[in-house]
Design a protein around this motif. Sequence first.
Motif, short mmCIF file in Angstrom:
data_model
loop_
_atom_site.label_atom_id
_atom_site.label_comp_id
_atom_site.label_asym_id
_atom_site.label_seq_id
_atom_site.Cartn_x
_atom_site.Cartn_y
_atom_site.Cartn_z
N VAL A 94 0.83 -1.21 0.00
CA VAL A 94 0.00 0.00 0.00
C VAL A 94 0.87 1.25 0.00
O VAL A 94 0.64 2.20 -0.77
CB VAL A 94 -0.95 -0.01 1.21
N HIS A 95 1.88 1.27 0.86
CA HIS A 95 2.74 2.45 0.96
C HIS A 95 3.56 2.68 -0.31
O HIS A 95 3.98 3.81 -0.59
CB HIS A 95 3.66 2.33 2.17
N SER A 96 3.78 1.62 -1.10
CA SER A 96 4.53 1.78 -2.35
C SER A 96 3.60 2.04 -3.54
O SER A 96 4.05 2.12 -4.67
CB SER A 96 5.37 0.54 -2.62
N GLY A 97 2.29 2.14 -3.26
CA GLY A 97 1.34 2.48 -4.31
C GLY A 97 0.81 1.32 -5.11
O GLY A 97 0.16 1.52 -6.15
N GLN A 98 1.03 0.08 -4.65
CA GLN A 98 0.54 -1.08 -5.38
C GLN A 98 -0.94 -1.30 -5.09
O GLN A 98 -1.36 -1.32 -3.94
CB GLN A 98 1.32 -2.33 -4.98
N GLN A 99 -1.72 -1.48 -6.14
CA GLN A 99 -3.13 -1.76 -6.00
C GLN A 99 -3.36 -3.26 -5.80
O GLN A 99 -2.71 -4.08 -6.46
CB GLN A 99 -3.90 -1.30 -7.23
N ALA A 100 -4.27 -3.62 -4.92
CA ALA A 100 -4.62 -5.03 -4.73
C ALA A 100 -5.38 -5.54 -5.94
O ALA A 100 -6.14 -4.78 -6.56
CB ALA A 100 -5.46 -5.20 -3.46
#
Length: 393
Positions: free
Chosen positions: A273-279
Amino acid sequence: MSTLSANPIGAAGAGTAGSTPTIGVEEEFVLADPGTGAPFLGNTAVAAAARRCGAELQLELSRCQIETATPVCTTLTDLGNQLRRTRAQVAAAASAVGVAVLATGVPPFGPPPTSITALPRYQRRIEHFGLLGEQVICGCHVHVGLDDRDLAVQVSNHLRPWLPVLLALTANSPVFAGRDTGYASWRHVLWSRWPSAGPPPYFRSAQHYDTVVADMLDNEVILDTAMVYWDVRLSAHLPTLEVRVSDVPATVEETVLLAALVRALVTTALGAVHSGQQAPVLDPALLRAAYWRAARDGVNGYALDTGSGHLISAREATARLVDHVRPALERTGDYRTVRCAVECVLGAGNGAVRQRRILRAGSRADLLHMLTCTTTDTCASAEELGRDTADRS
Protein backbone atom coordinates in the motif's frame (compact mmCIF):
# COMPACT_ATOMS: atom_id res chain seq x y z
CA MET A 1 -14.90 -11.67 22.97
CA SER A 2 -13.33 -12.63 26.27
CA THR A 3 -10.68 -10.66 28.12
CA LEU A 4 -7.97 -12.62 29.85
CA SER A 5 -5.78 -9.59 30.36
CA ALA A 6 -6.14 -6.00 31.44
CA ASN A 7 -4.80 -5.10 28.00
CA PRO A 8 -7.30 -5.25 25.11
CA ILE A 9 -6.40 -7.79 22.49
CA GLY A 10 -4.27 -6.48 19.67
CA ALA A 11 -4.58 -2.92 20.96
CA ALA A 12 -1.24 -1.53 19.86
CA GLY A 13 -1.47 -0.49 16.23
CA ALA A 14 0.90 -0.16 13.31
CA GLY A 15 0.50 1.88 10.20
CA THR A 16 3.94 2.54 8.75
CA ALA A 17 5.83 0.44 6.25
CA GLY A 18 8.31 -1.87 7.91
CA SER A 19 6.76 -1.65 11.37
CA THR A 20 5.73 -4.85 13.14
CA PRO A 21 2.12 -4.90 14.33
CA THR A 22 1.03 -6.55 17.56
CA ILE A 23 -1.09 -9.69 17.48
CA GLY A 24 -3.74 -11.32 19.63
CA VAL A 25 -5.82 -14.45 19.14
CA GLU A 26 -9.31 -15.63 20.05
CA GLU A 27 -10.09 -19.35 19.97
CA GLU A 28 -13.48 -21.08 20.19
CA PHE A 29 -13.85 -24.63 21.55
CA VAL A 30 -16.46 -27.39 21.71
CA LEU A 31 -17.48 -28.65 25.15
CA ALA A 32 -18.23 -32.37 25.14
CA ASP A 33 -19.10 -35.27 27.40
CA PRO A 34 -15.75 -37.02 28.03
CA GLY A 35 -17.30 -40.47 27.70
CA THR A 36 -19.55 -40.14 24.67
CA GLY A 37 -18.33 -37.00 22.94
CA ALA A 38 -21.86 -35.61 22.87
CA PRO A 39 -21.97 -31.79 23.06
CA PHE A 40 -22.24 -30.57 26.64
CA LEU A 41 -24.72 -27.70 27.04
CA GLY A 42 -23.06 -26.04 30.01
CA ASN A 43 -20.79 -23.19 28.97
CA THR A 44 -22.06 -21.05 31.85
CA ALA A 45 -20.84 -23.65 34.37
CA VAL A 46 -17.42 -23.78 32.69
CA ALA A 47 -17.18 -19.99 32.62
CA ALA A 48 -18.09 -19.86 36.32
CA ALA A 49 -15.41 -22.45 37.15
CA ALA A 50 -12.84 -20.40 35.22
CA ARG A 51 -13.88 -17.22 37.02
CA ARG A 52 -13.23 -18.85 40.38
CA CYS A 53 -9.65 -19.39 39.20
CA GLY A 54 -9.26 -15.81 38.00
CA ALA A 55 -9.85 -16.38 34.27
CA GLU A 56 -12.56 -14.87 32.08
CA LEU A 57 -14.11 -16.92 29.28
CA GLN A 58 -16.64 -15.73 26.73
CA LEU A 59 -19.99 -17.42 26.15
CA GLU A 60 -20.75 -18.16 22.52
CA LEU A 61 -23.98 -18.64 20.56
CA SER A 62 -24.31 -22.29 21.53
CA ARG A 63 -24.22 -23.50 25.12
CA CYS A 64 -21.68 -26.14 24.09
CA GLN A 65 -19.13 -23.49 23.01
CA ILE A 66 -16.64 -21.39 24.94
CA GLU A 67 -14.09 -18.81 23.80
CA THR A 68 -10.70 -17.65 25.03
CA ALA A 69 -8.58 -14.63 24.14
CA THR A 70 -4.92 -13.83 24.59
CA PRO A 71 -3.62 -10.43 25.66
CA VAL A 72 -1.64 -8.29 23.23
CA CYS A 73 1.53 -10.04 22.04
CA THR A 74 4.56 -8.80 20.14
CA THR A 75 6.47 -12.05 19.48
CA LEU A 76 5.50 -15.55 18.43
CA THR A 77 7.14 -16.94 21.57
CA ASP A 78 4.96 -14.73 23.74
CA LEU A 79 1.86 -15.66 21.74
CA GLY A 80 2.60 -19.37 22.04
CA ASN A 81 2.99 -19.09 25.80
CA GLN A 82 -0.26 -17.14 26.10
CA LEU A 83 -2.14 -19.66 23.97
CA ARG A 84 -0.86 -22.53 26.09
CA ARG A 85 -2.03 -20.69 29.17
CA THR A 86 -5.51 -19.89 27.83
CA ARG A 87 -6.03 -23.44 26.56
CA ALA A 88 -4.89 -24.83 29.89
CA GLN A 89 -7.26 -22.49 31.72
CA VAL A 90 -10.30 -23.52 29.69
CA ALA A 91 -9.37 -27.21 29.98
CA ALA A 92 -8.96 -26.90 33.76
CA ALA A 93 -12.31 -25.13 34.08
CA ALA A 94 -14.01 -27.75 31.92
CA SER A 95 -12.41 -30.56 33.92
CA ALA A 96 -13.71 -29.01 37.13
CA VAL A 97 -17.28 -29.63 35.93
CA GLY A 98 -16.48 -33.01 34.38
CA VAL A 99 -16.31 -31.89 30.74
CA ALA A 100 -13.83 -32.29 27.88
CA VAL A 101 -12.77 -29.32 25.75
CA LEU A 102 -12.07 -29.99 22.07
CA ALA A 103 -10.20 -27.86 19.53
CA THR A 104 -12.22 -28.74 16.45
CA GLY A 105 -14.29 -26.69 14.03
CA VAL A 106 -17.57 -28.57 14.57
CA PRO A 107 -18.78 -31.10 17.18
CA PRO A 108 -17.59 -34.47 15.86
CA PHE A 109 -20.45 -36.29 17.57
CA GLY A 110 -23.32 -33.85 17.15
CA PRO A 111 -25.39 -32.17 16.17
CA PRO A 112 -26.51 -30.93 19.58
CA PRO A 113 -30.12 -30.36 20.48
CA THR A 114 -31.43 -26.79 20.63
CA SER A 115 -28.65 -25.14 22.57
CA ILE A 116 -28.74 -21.36 22.29
CA THR A 117 -27.06 -19.44 25.09
CA ALA A 118 -29.64 -17.40 27.05
CA LEU A 119 -28.43 -13.92 26.13
CA PRO A 120 -30.86 -11.42 24.56
CA ARG A 121 -28.79 -10.76 21.42
CA TYR A 122 -28.49 -14.49 20.72
CA GLN A 123 -32.21 -15.06 21.25
CA ARG A 124 -33.00 -12.19 18.89
CA ARG A 125 -30.68 -13.70 16.30
CA ILE A 126 -32.55 -17.01 16.39
CA GLU A 127 -35.90 -15.26 16.08
CA HIS A 128 -34.66 -13.48 12.95
CA PHE A 129 -32.56 -16.18 11.23
CA GLY A 130 -34.34 -19.35 12.40
CA LEU A 131 -32.53 -22.68 12.28
CA LEU A 132 -29.54 -21.07 10.60
CA GLY A 133 -28.44 -19.90 14.04
CA GLU A 134 -28.49 -23.34 15.63
CA GLN A 135 -25.23 -24.50 14.11
CA VAL A 136 -22.12 -25.03 16.25
CA ILE A 137 -18.92 -23.85 14.61
CA CYS A 138 -15.61 -22.96 16.22
CA GLY A 139 -13.13 -20.63 14.57
CA CYS A 140 -9.94 -18.78 15.33
CA HIS A 141 -9.70 -14.99 15.03
CA VAL A 142 -6.34 -13.26 14.66
CA HIS A 143 -6.26 -9.55 15.56
CA VAL A 144 -3.43 -7.51 14.08
CA GLY A 145 -2.81 -4.04 15.46
CA LEU A 146 -3.71 -1.44 12.83
CA ASP A 147 -5.24 1.86 13.93
CA ASP A 148 -5.76 3.58 10.56
CA ARG A 149 -9.14 2.43 9.17
CA ASP A 150 -8.54 3.64 5.61
CA LEU A 151 -5.23 1.80 5.59
CA ALA A 152 -6.88 -1.26 7.11
CA VAL A 153 -9.43 -1.63 4.29
CA GLN A 154 -6.64 -1.39 1.72
CA VAL A 155 -4.75 -4.12 3.60
CA SER A 156 -7.96 -6.19 3.59
CA ASN A 157 -8.07 -5.91 -0.21
CA HIS A 158 -4.52 -7.27 -0.44
CA LEU A 159 -5.34 -10.20 1.88
CA ARG A 160 -8.30 -11.51 -0.14
CA PRO A 161 -6.34 -13.71 -2.60
CA TRP A 162 -4.61 -15.58 0.26
CA LEU A 163 -7.61 -16.34 2.46
CA PRO A 164 -8.38 -19.75 0.87
CA VAL A 165 -4.79 -20.86 1.51
CA LEU A 166 -5.10 -19.98 5.21
CA LEU A 167 -8.37 -21.93 5.37
CA ALA A 168 -6.82 -25.01 3.75
CA LEU A 169 -3.75 -24.93 5.99
CA THR A 170 -5.77 -24.83 9.23
CA ALA A 171 -8.78 -26.97 8.24
CA ASN A 172 -9.86 -28.96 11.28
CA SER A 173 -13.48 -30.08 10.96
CA PRO A 174 -13.89 -33.10 8.67
CA VAL A 175 -16.04 -35.16 11.06
CA PHE A 176 -19.64 -34.27 11.93
CA ALA A 177 -22.26 -36.49 13.58
CA GLY A 178 -19.68 -39.28 13.65
CA ARG A 179 -19.21 -39.26 9.86
CA ASP A 180 -16.55 -38.02 7.48
CA THR A 181 -18.23 -35.11 5.67
CA GLY A 182 -15.97 -35.26 2.64
CA TYR A 183 -14.65 -31.80 3.52
CA ALA A 184 -11.53 -30.84 5.42
CA SER A 185 -13.44 -27.84 6.81
CA TRP A 186 -17.12 -28.59 7.32
CA ARG A 187 -17.18 -25.48 9.52
CA HIS A 188 -16.63 -23.34 6.43
CA VAL A 189 -19.52 -25.03 4.62
CA LEU A 190 -21.87 -24.32 7.51
CA TRP A 191 -20.53 -20.81 8.10
CA SER A 192 -20.88 -19.80 4.45
CA ARG A 193 -24.69 -20.01 4.72
CA TRP A 194 -24.80 -16.75 6.68
CA PRO A 195 -25.54 -13.77 4.39
CA SER A 196 -22.74 -11.72 5.95
CA ALA A 197 -20.05 -14.43 5.91
CA GLY A 198 -17.23 -15.15 3.47
CA PRO A 199 -14.53 -13.02 1.88
CA PRO A 200 -14.85 -9.28 2.43
CA PRO A 201 -15.86 -7.09 -0.50
CA TYR A 202 -13.22 -4.99 -2.25
CA PHE A 203 -13.43 -1.63 -0.49
CA ARG A 204 -12.47 1.80 -1.86
CA SER A 205 -12.18 3.39 1.59
CA ALA A 206 -13.25 3.13 5.21
CA GLN A 207 -16.28 5.23 4.30
CA HIS A 208 -17.21 2.64 1.67
CA TYR A 209 -16.81 -0.08 4.32
CA ASP A 210 -19.10 1.81 6.72
CA THR A 211 -21.68 2.39 3.99
CA VAL A 212 -21.84 -1.31 3.16
CA VAL A 213 -22.24 -2.20 6.84
CA ALA A 214 -24.95 0.46 7.27
CA ASP A 215 -26.83 -0.94 4.27
CA MET A 216 -26.64 -4.45 5.76
CA LEU A 217 -28.11 -3.13 9.00
CA ASP A 218 -30.88 -1.23 7.17
CA ASN A 219 -31.76 -4.34 5.18
CA GLU A 220 -31.62 -6.58 8.29
CA VAL A 221 -28.97 -8.80 6.73
CA ILE A 222 -27.24 -8.25 10.08
CA LEU A 223 -28.79 -7.18 13.38
CA ASP A 224 -25.70 -5.51 14.84
CA THR A 225 -22.12 -4.81 13.79
CA ALA A 226 -20.90 -7.95 15.61
CA MET A 227 -22.68 -9.88 12.84
CA VAL A 228 -20.27 -8.58 10.19
CA TYR A 229 -18.93 -12.07 9.61
CA TRP A 230 -16.51 -11.36 6.77
CA ASP A 231 -13.27 -13.30 6.96
CA VAL A 232 -11.43 -9.99 7.30
CA ARG A 233 -13.13 -7.15 9.13
CA LEU A 234 -12.35 -3.97 10.99
CA SER A 235 -12.89 -4.52 14.70
CA ALA A 236 -15.85 -2.48 15.93
CA HIS A 237 -14.23 -1.73 19.30
CA LEU A 238 -10.46 -2.23 18.89
CA PRO A 239 -7.78 -0.65 16.67
CA THR A 240 -7.21 -3.94 14.86
CA LEU A 241 -7.80 -5.76 11.63
CA GLU A 242 -9.40 -9.12 12.43
CA VAL A 243 -8.79 -12.18 10.23
CA ARG A 244 -11.34 -14.91 10.97
CA VAL A 245 -11.17 -17.34 8.04
CA SER A 246 -9.78 -20.30 10.00
CA ASP A 247 -11.20 -23.26 11.85
CA VAL A 248 -9.86 -23.33 15.38
CA PRO A 249 -6.53 -25.09 14.77
CA ALA A 250 -5.92 -28.46 16.37
CA THR A 251 -2.82 -27.44 18.33
CA VAL A 252 -1.18 -24.38 19.82
CA GLU A 253 1.64 -24.70 17.30
CA GLU A 254 -0.78 -24.54 14.37
CA THR A 255 -2.50 -21.48 15.85
CA VAL A 256 0.88 -19.76 16.22
CA LEU A 257 1.63 -20.63 12.58
CA LEU A 258 -1.67 -19.10 11.49
CA ALA A 259 -1.04 -15.92 13.48
CA ALA A 260 2.50 -15.63 12.10
CA LEU A 261 1.27 -15.90 8.51
CA VAL A 262 -1.58 -13.46 9.09
CA ARG A 263 0.71 -10.84 10.63
CA ALA A 264 3.23 -11.32 7.83
CA LEU A 265 0.47 -10.92 5.24
CA VAL A 266 -0.64 -7.68 6.90
CA THR A 267 2.95 -6.39 7.07
CA THR A 268 3.52 -7.31 3.42
CA ALA A 269 0.26 -5.59 2.44
CA LEU A 270 1.27 -2.46 4.34
CA GLY A 271 4.45 -2.30 2.30
CA ALA A 272 2.47 -2.74 -0.92
CA VAL A 273 0.00 0.00 0.00
CA HIS A 274 2.74 2.45 0.96
CA SER A 275 4.53 1.78 -2.35
CA GLY A 276 1.34 2.48 -4.31
CA GLN A 277 0.54 -1.08 -5.38
CA GLN A 278 -3.13 -1.76 -6.00
CA ALA A 279 -4.62 -5.03 -4.73
CA PRO A 280 -5.96 -7.34 -7.44
CA VAL A 281 -9.71 -7.13 -8.04
CA LEU A 282 -10.73 -10.78 -8.05
CA ASP A 283 -13.71 -12.30 -9.80
CA PRO A 284 -16.12 -13.09 -6.92
CA ALA A 285 -17.02 -16.44 -8.51
CA LEU A 286 -13.34 -17.39 -8.74
CA LEU A 287 -12.71 -16.47 -5.12
CA ARG A 288 -15.79 -18.42 -4.00
CA ALA A 289 -14.56 -21.46 -5.96
CA ALA A 290 -11.12 -21.15 -4.34
CA TYR A 291 -12.78 -21.16 -0.92
CA TRP A 292 -14.81 -24.26 -1.78
CA ARG A 293 -11.73 -26.12 -3.00
CA ALA A 294 -9.80 -25.15 0.15
CA ALA A 295 -12.63 -26.35 2.39
CA ARG A 296 -12.91 -29.61 0.48
CA ASP A 297 -9.26 -30.56 0.01
CA GLY A 298 -7.43 -28.84 2.87
CA VAL A 299 -3.69 -29.52 2.61
CA ASN A 300 -4.23 -32.79 0.72
CA GLY A 301 -5.23 -32.29 -2.89
CA TYR A 302 -5.64 -29.16 -4.94
CA ALA A 303 -6.00 -25.43 -4.54
CA LEU A 304 -7.44 -22.93 -7.00
CA ASP A 305 -4.88 -20.23 -7.70
CA THR A 306 -6.75 -16.92 -7.57
CA GLY A 307 -4.22 -15.27 -9.87
CA SER A 308 -4.31 -17.68 -12.80
CA GLY A 309 -7.61 -19.44 -12.16
CA HIS A 310 -5.82 -22.81 -12.52
CA LEU A 311 -5.66 -25.74 -10.15
CA ILE A 312 -2.34 -26.26 -8.39
CA SER A 313 -1.42 -28.55 -5.54
CA ALA A 314 -2.35 -27.35 -2.06
CA ARG A 315 1.32 -27.72 -1.16
CA GLU A 316 2.34 -25.38 -3.98
CA ALA A 317 -0.27 -22.83 -2.86
CA THR A 318 1.16 -22.95 0.65
CA ALA A 319 4.71 -22.56 -0.67
CA ARG A 320 3.65 -19.51 -2.68
CA LEU A 321 2.12 -17.96 0.43
CA VAL A 322 5.32 -18.47 2.44
CA ASP A 323 7.42 -17.04 -0.40
CA HIS A 324 5.11 -14.03 -0.63
CA VAL A 325 5.57 -13.14 3.05
CA ARG A 326 9.17 -14.30 3.46
CA PRO A 327 10.67 -10.77 3.65
CA ALA A 328 8.23 -9.85 6.42
CA LEU A 329 9.00 -13.05 8.32
CA GLU A 330 12.73 -12.51 7.98
CA ARG A 331 12.45 -8.98 9.38
CA THR A 332 10.85 -10.36 12.56
CA GLY A 333 13.17 -13.37 12.73
CA ASP A 334 10.22 -15.75 12.27
CA TYR A 335 10.98 -17.23 8.86
CA ARG A 336 12.77 -20.36 10.07
CA THR A 337 10.06 -21.04 12.67
CA VAL A 338 7.29 -20.66 10.12
CA ARG A 339 9.06 -22.75 7.50
CA CYS A 340 9.57 -25.60 9.98
CA ALA A 341 5.95 -25.36 11.15
CA VAL A 342 4.66 -25.49 7.58
CA GLU A 343 6.85 -28.50 6.81
CA CYS A 344 5.47 -30.20 9.91
CA VAL A 345 1.87 -29.57 8.91
CA LEU A 346 2.43 -30.72 5.34
CA GLY A 347 4.40 -33.76 6.49
CA ALA A 348 2.30 -34.99 9.41
CA GLY A 349 -1.00 -33.46 8.33
CA ASN A 350 -3.16 -30.77 9.89
CA GLY A 351 -6.13 -31.33 12.20
CA ALA A 352 -8.40 -32.54 9.39
CA VAL A 353 -5.86 -35.13 8.24
CA ARG A 354 -5.33 -36.44 11.77
CA GLN A 355 -9.05 -36.67 12.52
CA ARG A 356 -9.67 -38.70 9.38
CA ARG A 357 -6.70 -40.92 10.04
CA ILE A 358 -7.95 -41.79 13.54
CA LEU A 359 -11.58 -42.26 12.45
CA ARG A 360 -10.61 -44.69 9.69
CA ALA A 361 -8.16 -46.69 11.79
CA GLY A 362 -9.88 -46.62 15.17
CA SER A 363 -13.16 -45.79 16.80
CA ARG A 364 -15.18 -42.81 17.98
CA ALA A 365 -13.55 -43.22 21.38
CA ASP A 366 -10.10 -43.01 19.78
CA LEU A 367 -11.05 -39.82 17.95
CA LEU A 368 -12.42 -38.24 21.13
CA HIS A 369 -9.25 -39.18 23.02
CA MET A 370 -7.04 -37.72 20.30
CA LEU A 371 -8.96 -34.43 20.19
CA THR A 372 -8.86 -34.10 23.97
CA CYS A 373 -5.11 -34.69 24.03
CA THR A 374 -4.05 -32.49 21.10
CA THR A 375 -6.07 -29.53 22.38
CA THR A 376 -3.77 -29.15 25.39
CA ASP A 377 -0.81 -31.33 24.43
CA THR A 378 1.84 -28.68 25.19
CA CYS A 379 -0.14 -26.72 27.79
CA ALA A 380 0.40 -26.38 31.53
CA SER A 381 -1.32 -28.78 33.89
CA ALA A 382 -3.93 -27.61 36.37
CA GLU A 383 -1.33 -27.93 39.14
CA GLU A 384 1.13 -25.76 37.22
CA LEU A 385 -1.59 -23.19 36.60
CA GLY A 386 -2.30 -23.08 40.31
CA ARG A 387 1.35 -22.55 41.14
CA ASP A 388 1.63 -19.80 38.55
CA THR A 389 -1.44 -18.04 39.90
CA ALA A 390 0.00 -18.20 43.43
CA ASP A 391 3.36 -16.85 42.22
CA ARG A 392 1.66 -13.85 40.58
CA SER A 393 -0.59 -13.04 43.54
